[in-house]
Structure formats: structure tokens, C-alpha cells
Design an enzyme around this catalytic site. Structure first.
Site, PDB file in Angstrom:
ATOM      1  N   ARG A 268      51.740  88.578 103.326  1.00 45.26           N
ATOM      2  CA  ARG A 268      50.988  87.842 102.311  1.00 45.26           C
ATOM      3  C   ARG A 268      49.719  88.600 101.922  1.00 45.26           C
ATOM      4  O   ARG A 268      48.986  89.082 102.779  1.00 45.26           O
ATOM      5  CB  ARG A 268      50.629  86.465 102.875  1.00 45.26           C
ATOM      6  CG  ARG A 268      50.038  85.505 101.871  1.00 45.26           C
ATOM      7  CD  ARG A 268      49.788  84.163 102.518  1.00 45.26           C
ATOM      8  NE  ARG A 268      48.649  84.182 103.431  1.00 45.26           N
ATOM      9  CZ  ARG A 268      48.331  83.173 104.239  1.00 45.26           C
ATOM     10  NH1 ARG A 268      49.086  82.085 104.286  1.00 45.26           N
ATOM     11  NH2 ARG A 268      47.272  83.259 105.015  1.00 45.26           N
ATOM     12  N   ASP A 269      49.484  88.711 100.626  1.00 41.51           N
ATOM     13  CA  ASP A 269      48.290  89.355 100.060  1.00 41.51           C
ATOM     14  C   ASP A 269      48.134  90.795 100.545  1.00 41.51           C
ATOM     15  O   ASP A 269      47.026  91.335 100.553  1.00 41.51           O
ATOM     16  CB  ASP A 269      47.031  88.548 100.381  1.00 41.51           C
ATOM     17  CG  ASP A 269      45.859  88.904  99.471  1.00 41.51           C
ATOM     18  OD1 ASP A 269      46.114  89.276  98.311  1.00 41.51           O
ATOM     19  OD2 ASP A 269      44.703  88.824  99.917  1.00 41.51           O
ATOM     20  N   CYS A 270      49.232  91.417 100.937  1.00 45.42           N
ATOM     21  CA  CYS A 270      49.225  92.816 101.388  1.00 45.42           C
ATOM     22  C   CYS A 270      48.193  93.062 102.489  1.00 45.42           C
ATOM     23  O   CYS A 270      47.622  94.148 102.599  1.00 45.42           O
ATOM     24  CB  CYS A 270      48.960  93.757 100.219  1.00 45.42           C
ATOM     25  SG  CYS A 270      50.242  93.729  98.945  1.00 45.42           S
TER      26      CYS A 270
END
Length: 612
Positions: free
Chosen positions: A398-400
Site C-alpha cells: 500500500r502506498d509503495c
């Protein structure tokens, strides 16, 4: 010898001496008139600038027909008007006090108040003069031969920066400015277009104006596209006195104030991406956004749903939010902060926090959430006669790994969690937004194929639970406006299962103006055969804040609450939602707490600046 009569000549009579003195004075005056340049602003004749003559700010020459005027503007630009319209200029605005000088060597030049040459014809013709003729401006040598003429192609030899349009500056049809490296160009077309282009193609375009329109940066800081009749066809809607429009090497144009802060910009160019994820057919060419308002134009060929009496194939757009508005969580952080402020006697703060808390309407679900907790939330919404709005946000990578990092370690754990929370929503008539930024970051982090499979599983599970599901589709600013970028997002949505969902969500946790996101959504809807979409309006009341490196996304100052959530009742844009939980920080930027923490001061500002 003391002055007096010459000893060899008889004394002159007084009247004779006076006559001689008068004659000498007349000769001297005539000589001065012939040899000195004409005073600035009063050249003779009135349609020409002779060798050595100059025009100062506010001065002008006129052609014999009085319909063509050459004038030095107070801001330093020199304009040629014909029939009331500017047909040529030097492009030297932003240099108040500049003069137009006809050099004895033949050059016509704009000279700044400090003596710097801002613009020059570069001609070498001693004794030349410049003449204003009906619709024309020409420099003629001593023999009357033309050595230079103004054209509509813009400045001749402008020495001021060529990457900007200064305050008061113009871009006439056919003119452009370029970035420092010359690869990015902002152009006003003869056909009324105003576009930003690079080696990769079209990066941005304003809505088209009538042919012959020009662009200007007004003194009060608004960029306008002005039709030939003087009406404003488009503008940035800004008011920053002294602002300038600058084109940057990285593919964007910015309106920059005197303090160096950008107050408006074109969208970021789409980043280079891997090949498209799937090869499903999409409409070509891209439909116009105004045509997307026609439900018939958006109909999915395989969707028979339509209102009574509608033509076959016409799509009927609906949302559960029309019957039951979004549920507002009475225990939200904003609501608790309002109660604390009131208990402390801070009544004004409490009123502003109440304003925000009254519409906090989306609950974000992460790995810690369970079926039981989701069911309790849905039951509370049902008891209030409202629709529970939830956001699934737990996908792997998630969200890198950035500010909102988290999610499940593996796809298997994620899909098991989805099945659990979806069971808690069974029969709840909920609205679910699936995984903000997951498709935006599809090529940047994690395994692409695993992520697409996880998203399809999530869509199917929530749809099977009876929910109205919207896949997150980023925003016009974060993904891009080009035809290729739009097709890319449409393909990603389709690969992630949008055809099984109600549609998609745009502007989640972003600040883009609703009208821009609605246009972006209509484009995507048309490409997807008529998918519905929702817009996050939680904090887009003042639009985005542009910076030198692009739009600021992390706690930008000066923002405001946007339109209150609810069904819109028209077209594929079925609802506005407050998807982002108002008041939660984006991260530690601009003095904020860590991402996901409630920030009272920022929330107060959002509420205070809202226009409702």
C-alpha cells in the site's frame, strides 16, 4: 582689449547692431532645431520615428488613416494596434519606463529605464526611420527601401527571457514561449487554441476559443484567453498582482507570484509507464467531454438498464445515496475535537469543528477491521436511515511504502480479509470505494498481476455482498489528461473489474476542483461504455496548491472543505463523497503530525475557508 568698436571701422548705429544679433539668434535656433532629435513623444511627422527619435511611456504614433497605432505601453511593451486589436508587439512587458528608440545606426530598439536593450530589430541602415502605415510597421533606409517590417510572428530579437509571459504580457495568435531547453512550448494557435506541448506531444490544452483569440497575463494576476470581440473565453481565475507565466523544462507551465510561489499550473505530464496491462478495445478517437453528458452516448452495449420510455440501450444512472444520504460517524475525530473545544469554552473553534464533523462520512477499513466491527457500523447507519460509506485500504504494498504504508504482507491474507469484511456488509446497501491509489501505483510497486487479481477479488466480494462498489481511479492531476493516459487508466480499471462494479472514484484525498474531476470522470466513463463515478470533495473547496515541482499534495496550506457529500442526480457523476477523512494529516509536511493523525489546526482552517 576691452569690448568696443573696431578702431578701423566707424561705429554702428544701435538699430543695426540689434538686427545683426536677431539674425544670428534666428540662425542658431534653426540650426538647433535641425540637428537635435525631436523630444520624446513628439516626433515629426506623427506617423514616423526619425533617426535618433524616441517614444516614451504612453507616447504613440498613428498611421495616416488614424486606425493603426504604435504605442509604448506603461508596462514596457510596445504594441501595434489595427482596428483596436493588437496585431504585433515587442513582448517586453514587465519593464515599466522603457522607451522605443530609433538608433541613428538603423536599429529600432526597446530600451529599459536602466539602459538595457530589451528588444531590437538588429538592422544596420544609418539614417533609417520607422513608419506606421495602415496595418503595418516598417523601417526604411535613406533611399526609402524597406530594411525591416513587423509581422505577427512575434518579437524580432527579444533579449528578455523567452520562457515566460510577464505581468501585462501578451501572446498573440501564432506566438509562443518555450522552456529554457526549448523542448516545451506554450502556444496560442491561429485557430484559438492555447496549448502546452513537448516532444511527447500535447501536455495540456485550455478549452478552445474563437479563432484569432490571444492570451494575456493581466496586471491583477489572471491568465486569460480573450476572443477577438474582447470576451474572456477562458481564464485561470487567479488574482495575484504581479504574477508571471513561466514554462518549465519538466513539461509544465506555472503562474508564479512575486514571492516565487506558484498559484496555478498545468497538470503533471503522465509518467513513462510499462506497456498497457490488457488489450481490450476502447473507443477511438477519444469522445469529447461535453458529449459525455448524453446518456445514450455513454451506454454500455450490453447494458439493457434504462428508465421507462427511454430508448433501447440508454443507460440509467442511479445510486443508493439518492434514497439514503451518507452516514455521519458521531464518534469521528472531528466530532470528538468539537466536543473538547466546547468543554474548554472555545465556542468558535467548536462551531468550525462541528461544520467539518457534520459530514465526516467514510470509514476506512484496514487490516485490524473485522466482520463484526463492520456489521456494527452498518447497523448504526441503517438505524439512522443512512448509507454506510466505507473505503477498503489494505492491499499489499500500500502506498509503495510511503506515508500511508501498510496493508497485508501477501495477496492471500488480503483476499481472506476482504471476504471477512464483505460478509459483515451483507445486505447493508453500503457504498465501498476500493483501494485508493492502487491503480495509480500499479506499475510502481508490488506485483502488477497479483495486484490486479486482488482488486478483482475485492470488487467481486463487495458486489456479491450487495454493495455499490467504486474502484479508485486517481485524479486528473496525478494520472494525466492526455488521450494515452486516459486510455491507460481505462484499461487498468477494466483489468481490475470495473465492469462488475458500479463504476470508479476520482480525486480521493486530493484537492482538484470538482469541475475538473467531473470532466476527467466523464472521459473515463465514455471510454468504459458509461460507468458511473463519484468525486471526493472533502477538501477541494479552494482547489489545489501549485508549487515549482507540481501540485502540493501533503497538507497544503490555504485549502478548504468542498461541496457537502450526497447524490448529484444527473449523468454518470452520480455523487460527491467525502472519501478522505477530514482532519487527518497526510504526513509530517507543513508542520503536520504523522499520516493518519487528527490535526485540529488544519481542520479549523479547512472549515473556516469553506464557502458554505
Amino acid at each position: 582689449m576691452p569690448p568696443g568698436p573696431h578702431p578701423s571701422r566707424p561705429p554702428r548705429q544701435p538699430h543695426a547692431r540689434l538686427a545683426v544679433v536677431a539674425l544670428a539668434a534666428a540662425v542658431l535656433l534653426a540650426t538647433l532645431v535641425l540637428t537635435l532629435p525631436s523630444p520624446a513623444g513628439t516626433p515629426a511627422p506623427a506617423d514616423a520615428l526619425g533617426s535618433g527619435d524616441a517614444l516614451g511611456p504612453g507616447d504613440a504614433l498613428h498611421a495616416a488613416d488614424r486606425d493603426t497605432e504604435l504605442a509604448v505601453q506603461p508596462d514596457g511593451d510596445v504594441t501595434l494596434r489595427s482596428g483596436g486589436r493588437v496585431v504585433w508587439h515587442t513582448g517586453t512587458a514587465g519593464h515599466a519606463g522603457a522607451r522605443l528608440v530609433q538608433r541613428p545606426e538603423g536599429r529600432l530598439e526597446v530600451v529599459a529605464a536602466d539602459g538595457d536593450v530589451l528588444w531590437s530589430t538588429g538592422t544596420d541602415a544609418p539614417g533609417a526611420r520607422t513608419v506606421v502605415e495602415p496595418g503595418l510597421l516598417r523601417t526604411l533606409d535613406g533611399a526609402g527601401e524597406q530594411v525591416w517590417a513587423a509581422t505577427t510572428d512575434g518579437p524580432a530579437l527579444r533579449t528578455a527571457p523567452a520562457d515566460r509571459v510577464p505581468t501585462g504580457g501578451l501572446l498573440l495568435p501564432g506566438e509562443s514561449v518555450t522552456s529554457g531547453d526549448g523542448r516545451v512550448r506554450l502556444t496560442v494557435g491561429e485557430d484559438g487554441t492555447f496549448t502546452l506541448t513537448s516532444a511527447d506531444g500535447l501536455a495540456w490544452a485550455a478549452p478552445p476559443a474563437p479563432a484569432g483569440a490571444h492570451a494575456t497575463v493581466t496586471a491583477d494576476g489572471d491568465v486569460r484567453l480573450v476572443a477577438p470581440d474582447g470576451t474572456v473565453a477562458w481564464s485561470t481565475g487567479t488574482a495575484v498582482p504581479g504574477a508571471r507565466l513561466v514554462v518549465k523544462d519538466h513539461g509544465r507551465a506555472y503562474l508564479v507570484g512575486r514571492d516565487g510561489d506558484a498559484v496555478w499550473s498545468t497538470p503533471s505530464p503522465p509518467a513513462e509507464r510499462a506497456p498497457t496491462v490488457v488489450g481490450l478495445p476502447l473507443p477511438d478517437p477519444l469522445p469529447r467531454p461535453d458529449g459525455a453528458d448524453d446518456p445514450g452516448a455513454l451506454a454500455r452495449p450490453d447494458d439493457p438498464a434504462r428508465p421507462d420510455g427511454a430508448a433501447p440501450g440508454e443507460r440509467a444512472f442511479s445510486t443508493v445515496l439518492s434514497a439514503a444520504p451518507p452516514y455521519v460517524d458521531p464518534s469521528s475525530a472531528a466530532a470528538r475535537a468539537a466536543r473538547d473545544a466546547r468543554a474548554e469554552g472555545r465556542d468558535e473553534d467548536a462551531a468550525l469543528l462541528d461544520k467539518a464533523a457534520a459530514h465526516v462520512s467514510a470509514r476506512w477499513l484496514g487490516p485490524a477491521d473485522t466482520a463484526a466491527g463492520v456489521r456494527a457500523y452498518a447497523d448504526a447507519a441503517r438505524a439512522a436511515g443512512r448509507t454506510p460509506v466505507l473505503v477498503a485500504y489494505a492491499i499489499p504494498d500500500r502506498d509503495c511504502g510511503s506515508h500511508s504504508a501498510g496493508g497485508f504482507p501477501t495477496t492471500g491474507e488480503y483476499t481472506a480479509w476482504v471476504d471477512d469484511v464483505a460478509a459483515g456488509l451483507a445486505g447493508a446497501d453500503a457504498v465501498v470505494v476500493v483501494e485508493p491509489d492502487a491503480l495509480l501505483h500499479l506499475e510502481r510497486c508490488g506485483d502488477r498481476d497479483a495486484r490486479l487479481a486482488a482488486l478483482r477479488h475485492s470488487v467481486d466480494a463487495f458486489v456479491d455482498a450487495g454493495a455499490e462498489v467504486y474502484l479508485d481511479a486517481a485524479s486528473s492531476n496525478s494520472f494525466g489528461w492526455s488521450a494515452d493516459a486516459l486510455r491507460d487508466m481505462a484499461l487498468r480499471l477494466r483489468a481490475a473489474g470495473v465492469d462488475r462494479a458500479a463504476g470508479f472514484a476520482v480525486n480521493t484525498a486530493n484537492f482538484q476542483r470538482t469541475e475538473h474531476e467531473a470532466a476527467y470522470g466523464r472521459y473515463l466513463s465514455a471510454l468504459l461504455g458509461g460507468a458511473a463515478f463519484v468525486v471526493d470533495t472533502s477538501r477541494n473547496g479552494n482547489g489545489p496548491l501549485a508549487g515549482e515541482d507540481g501540485t502540493q499534495w501533503c497538507n497544503p496550506p490555504g485549502r478548504a472543505l468542498g461541496t457537502r457529500p450526497g447524490a448529484t442526480g444527473t449523468g454518470p457523476h452520480v455523487a460527491n463523497l467525502w472519501v478522505k477523512t477530514v482532519g487527518l494529516s497526510d504526513g509530517t509536511c507543513h508542520g503536520g503530525p504523522p499520516a493518519g493523525r487528527f490535526w485540529v489546526e488544519y481542520t479549523l482552517g479547512l472549515a473556516e475557508r469553506a464557502d458554505w
